[in-house]
Design an enzyme around this catalytic site. Structure first.
Site, mmCIF file in Angstrom:
data_model
loop_
_atom_site.group_PDB
_atom_site.id
_atom_site.type_symbol
_atom_site.label_atom_id
_atom_site.label_comp_id
_atom_site.label_asym_id
_atom_site.label_seq_id
_atom_site.Cartn_x
_atom_site.Cartn_y
_atom_site.Cartn_z
ATOM 1 N N CYS A 1 29.623 -0.146 -29.871
ATOM 2 C CA CYS A 1 29.164 -0.494 -28.526
ATOM 3 C C CYS A 1 28.668 0.754 -27.799
ATOM 4 C CB CYS A 1 30.248 -1.248 -27.754
ATOM 5 S SG CYS A 1 29.567 -2.096 -26.309
ATOM 6 N N HIS B 1 30.737 -5.876 -30.954
ATOM 7 C CA HIS B 1 32.148 -5.507 -31.110
ATOM 8 C C HIS B 1 32.703 -6.164 -32.369
ATOM 9 C CE1 HIS B 1 32.976 -3.501 -27.274
ATOM 10 N NE2 HIS B 1 32.025 -4.278 -26.790
ATOM 11 N N GLU C 1 35.502 -5.788 -33.574
ATOM 12 C CA GLU C 1 36.913 -6.114 -33.300
ATOM 13 C C GLU C 1 37.056 -7.376 -32.460
ATOM 14 O OE1 GLU C 1 35.139 -3.921 -31.720
ATOM 15 O OE2 GLU C 1 35.813 -3.638 -29.655
#
Lengths: 252, 203
Positions: free
Chosen positions: B79, B181, B183
């Site tokens: 990011c 992202h 994650e």
């Protein structure tokens, strides 16, 4: 192109997912992390956790819930309910939340929206608005405290104001539709969508698959939220998405 | 050991959790020595370019990351961490970046029907089929950003369509960046992190 989002909402009380009608007769639905994982398997795009705990001493467990869920489930998490200051927000974000949803606290103290947006970014601040149409005047009014307390604030004006203050997303619940399973309040979302340019999540009224198709086809919303139809297995997210795809709505 | 660069970035803990879920131990540190001794480096990041660069500089991590990249250590920016890899950003005035991938970070164009920030799941189009990240073809990943990297196509592994063609994964030799992202991108996001570990770091 961005996909339209399907968002299950989990009401949390004392570390458990509960479901009731108008916050009474709460029925235990299960463990938050297990339910979150199941929704992830079904293809949920995001999860909303709403703290419906009545007492303050139980409230700190919400941080644990977020911490625990975010170790096992890897998708955007929004947390709302009882958040009153930047410190509350910071704790939840650190625990693994991606967005903070403000409702009654934003009405009581609109500066909180700005302070949160400034500190954590607009994308982090969701303002949840509970809206009920006054049957006599036809005015759409904002309600607070889980829909129990009426205000004289016009919902469209409030939506514009919170966006100007830095809200990055609006979660709009139609109280006239909530719990009815008669479909989303299309007209409300058309009106709010024309007034603001941040993402809008529609909530209240989901009952059958077609309701999701209608709201995405007919109103400028980015996501649709539902609780009971998913919790009690009446619909799976996969079923909803399959139908949306067939109807030409872009979903993941 | 994979090092997570510690500079108060918002998504650090969630990245740590994702690696932990995959059974990958990470070392969260801002110590240049430890960073330069690691097998791979992950640079997280959420927030504004200028203040992130300021913190990196204050901790002397800008030169550390440049040295690490030149030494051939695999480096993955995520990011804002990806945006920092480029030459500059126009967010709040022009700020110099780490110069590890040629290109500039600019604001997403304001076009009707495209809300800014881009927030949500968008579909990857693979531009480099030979990439380790070819598994991303047609997969949706989760984005939250208002600025994007404008760079030559030779550095773009995959992109998504928004108000501009947004590079989603970029690469310059051992330096990688992801605008989304991983994650927060569910199963595919975890696969991407696993791929970084298995095919790039410990291949």
């Amino acid at each position: 192109m961005l996909a339209k989002r399907i968002i299950p909402c989990l009401d949390i009380d004392d570390n458990r997912v509960k479901k009731g009608v108008n916050f009474v007769n709460l029925e235990d639905v299960g463990d938050p992390a297990e339910i979150a994982a199941e929704y992830e398997r079904q293809g949920a795009d995001e999860l909303v956790f709403l703290d419906i705990t009545a007492t303050n001493q139980k409230r700190s467990t919400m941080t644990d819930v977020v911490e625990n869920v975010s170790r096992q489930v890897f998708m955007p998490l929004t947390v709302g309910g009882g958040i009153r200051n930047l410190n509350d927000m910071q704790k939840l974000l650190k625990a693994g939340a991606d967005k903070i949803s403000l409702n009654s606290a934003a009405v009581a103290d609109p500066d909180l929206i700005q302070a949160g947006a400034k500190k954590f970014g607009n994308q982090c601040i969701v303002v949840a608005i509970d809206v009920k149409k006054d049957q006599k005047t036809g005015q759409k009014l904002v309600y607070t405290h889980g829909g129990k307390k009426a205000t004289n604030i016009n919902a469209i004006e409030w939506a514009k104001k919170v966006v100007a203050l830095g809200a990055g997303e609006l979660l709009i619940t139609s109280m006239n539709k909530d719990g009815t399973k008669s479909g989303f309040d299309i007209e409300l979302y058309q009106e709010i969508g024309a007034a603001v340019d941040v993402p809008i999540i529609a909530s209240g009224g989901a009952g059958k698959i077609e309701d999701f198709v209608h709201v995405f086809k007919e109103a400028p919303v980015d996501g649709a939220l539902a609780a009971s139809v998913f919790h009690f297995g009446e619909l799976t997210i996969a079923q909803v998405k399959k139908q949306l795809k067939l109807a030409g709505v872009n979903v993941r | 050991m994979i090092t997570l660069v510690d500079y108060d970035a918002g998504n650090t803990y969630n990245l740590q959790k994702a690696f932990a879920y995959l059974g990958v131990k990470t070392n969260l540190t801002d110590d240049p020595k430890e960073i330069l001794a690691s097998e791979a480096i992950v640079l997280p990041g959420v927030g504004a370019f200028q203040s992130a660069m300021k913190i990196l500089k204050a901790k002397k991590l800008d030169t550390t990351l440049q040295k690490a990249a030149n030494d051939g250590i695999p480096l993955l920016g995520i990011c804002l961490g990806m945006q920092l890899l480029f030459d500059s950003s126009s967010e709040y005035g022009i700020t110099e970046g780490l110069h590890l991938i040629p290109g500039k970070v600019i604001e997403l164009p304001n076009k009707k029907g495209f809300k800014i920030p881009q927030m949500g799941w968008n579909q990857n189009k693979l531009l480099k089929p030979s990439s380790e990240f070819a598994l991303l073809e047609n997969e949706y990943t989760y984005f939250v950003h208002s600025y994007y990297a404008k760079c030559e196509p030779e550095y773009v592994v995959s992109e998504v369509e928004y108000s501009a063609n947004v590079p989603a994964v970029v690469q310059n030799k051992n330096v990688f960046g992801m605008q989304f992202h991983p994650e927060k991108s569910g199963h595919i996001g975890l696969e991407v992190l696993k791929t970084f570990k298995e095919r790039i770091v410990f291949k």
